[in-house]
Enzyme design. Sequence first.
Site, mmCIF file in Angstrom:
data_model
loop_
_atom_site.group_PDB
_atom_site.id
_atom_site.type_symbol
_atom_site.label_atom_id
_atom_site.label_comp_id
_atom_site.label_asym_id
_atom_site.label_seq_id
_atom_site.Cartn_x
_atom_site.Cartn_y
_atom_site.Cartn_z
ATOM 1 N N GLY A 16 0.845 -1.194 0.000
ATOM 2 C CA GLY A 16 0.000 0.000 0.000
ATOM 3 C C GLY A 16 0.874 1.235 0.000
ATOM 4 O O GLY A 16 1.811 1.304 -0.785
ATOM 5 N N ALA A 18 3.110 4.520 2.137
ATOM 6 C CA ALA A 18 3.722 5.095 3.339
ATOM 7 C C ALA A 18 3.461 6.606 3.243
ATOM 8 O O ALA A 18 3.823 7.237 2.254
ATOM 9 C CB ALA A 18 5.219 4.806 3.377
ATOM 10 N N ASP A 128 14.067 -9.489 5.598
ATOM 11 C CA ASP A 128 14.207 -8.564 4.465
ATOM 12 C C ASP A 128 15.192 -7.439 4.807
ATOM 13 O O ASP A 128 14.897 -6.260 4.629
ATOM 14 C CB ASP A 128 12.833 -8.006 4.083
ATOM 15 C CG ASP A 128 12.756 -7.583 2.607
ATOM 16 O OD1 ASP A 128 13.682 -7.920 1.841
ATOM 17 O OD2 ASP A 128 11.788 -6.906 2.239
HETATM 18 P P1 ADP Z 1 7.686 -1.766 1.726
HETATM 19 O O1 ADP Z 1 9.142 -2.048 1.524
HETATM 20 O O2 ADP Z 1 6.897 -2.946 2.156
HETATM 21 O O3 ADP Z 1 7.116 -1.044 0.536
HETATM 22 P P2 ADP Z 1 8.519 0.149 3.824
HETATM 23 O O4 ADP Z 1 8.082 0.135 5.246
HETATM 24 O O5 ADP Z 1 9.952 -0.244 3.570
HETATM 25 O O6 ADP Z 1 7.512 -0.752 2.962
HETATM 26 O O7 ADP Z 1 8.243 1.623 3.260
HETATM 27 C C1 ADP Z 1 8.452 1.963 1.908
HETATM 28 C C2 ADP Z 1 9.303 3.251 1.801
HETATM 29 O O8 ADP Z 1 8.665 4.349 2.494
HETATM 30 C C3 ADP Z 1 10.687 3.135 2.435
HETATM 31 O O9 ADP Z 1 11.661 2.559 1.600
HETATM 32 C C4 ADP Z 1 10.996 4.607 2.782
HETATM 33 O O10 ADP Z 1 11.511 5.292 1.658
HETATM 34 C C5 ADP Z 1 9.629 5.132 3.181
HETATM 35 N N1 ADP Z 1 9.432 4.981 4.644
HETATM 36 C C6 ADP Z 1 8.770 3.976 5.276
HETATM 37 N N2 ADP Z 1 8.787 4.128 6.625
HETATM 38 C C7 ADP Z 1 9.483 5.264 6.862
HETATM 39 C C8 ADP Z 1 9.849 5.977 8.073
HETATM 40 N N3 ADP Z 1 9.487 5.537 9.290
HETATM 41 N N4 ADP Z 1 10.568 7.113 7.935
HETATM 42 C C9 ADP Z 1 10.938 7.571 6.702
HETATM 43 N N5 ADP Z 1 10.640 6.949 5.542
HETATM 44 C C10 ADP Z 1 9.913 5.818 5.602
#
Ligand code: ADP
Length: 193
Positions: A16, A18, A128
């Site tokens: 989804g 962030a 991961d």
């Molecule tokens: P997924 O890899 O499952 O898509 P993530 O939790 O890694 O989900 O989030 C996707 C992207 O959103 C990250 O690579 C980062 O760039 C950004 N992001 C996610 N969580 C944070 C956070 N707490 N602070 C800053 N950036 C974030």
Amino acid sequence: MDKYETVKKIGEGSFGKAILVKSKQDGHQYVIKEIGISAMSSKERQESRKEVAVLANMSHPNIVQYKESFEEGGCLYIVMDYCEGGDLFKKINSQRGALFPEEKILDWFVQISLALKHVHDRKILHRDIKSQNIFLTKDGTVQLGDFGIARVLNSTVELARTCIGTPYYLSPEICENKPYNNKSQLLGSRTSY
Ligand code: ADP
Ligand code: MG
């Protein structure tokens, strides 16, 4: 979601979105992961709720701090601290080939090792570990995040068999379809042990 104001979307993944938000209560910025769960099977929904349970149980200076979670309108929302420095993958790319000082790399390596110890001591495999899931805070601390495909073991020595992860970062055991455990997660995972 009415407790938060949307600032901007900062990431989009298979799960989804962030979203960077501002809390109306304390005025601080947070990141909310929005996971659409209404179209999921009940097993998948349970898996998503597990990410919340895993993250909520962690409290460590080198792990992204969980704040709260809630379900609303067919979505699961996970609220966590905002890491202003973004992820390590973007940081490495923005260097355009310029190397980081060795002390900085060692410092980051130690911080992530401490985070992993905290995770493994709780019988959890992150599964991961990669630069996209390592975040930088504004004071330069690094934090491990994205427990989206973490696995909880029944014991610390139990071997997991599911083949999962990002191809470039797979350990030899996983490539060869052998059982693995927390040692599969040493950074780089190319050393033999
Ligand atoms: P997924 O890899 O499952 O898509 P993530 O939790 O890694 O989900 O989030 C996707 C992207 O959103 C990250 O690579 C980062 O760039 C950004 N992001 C996610 N969580 C944070 C956070 N707490 N602070 C800053 N950036 C974030
Ligand atoms: Mg990620």
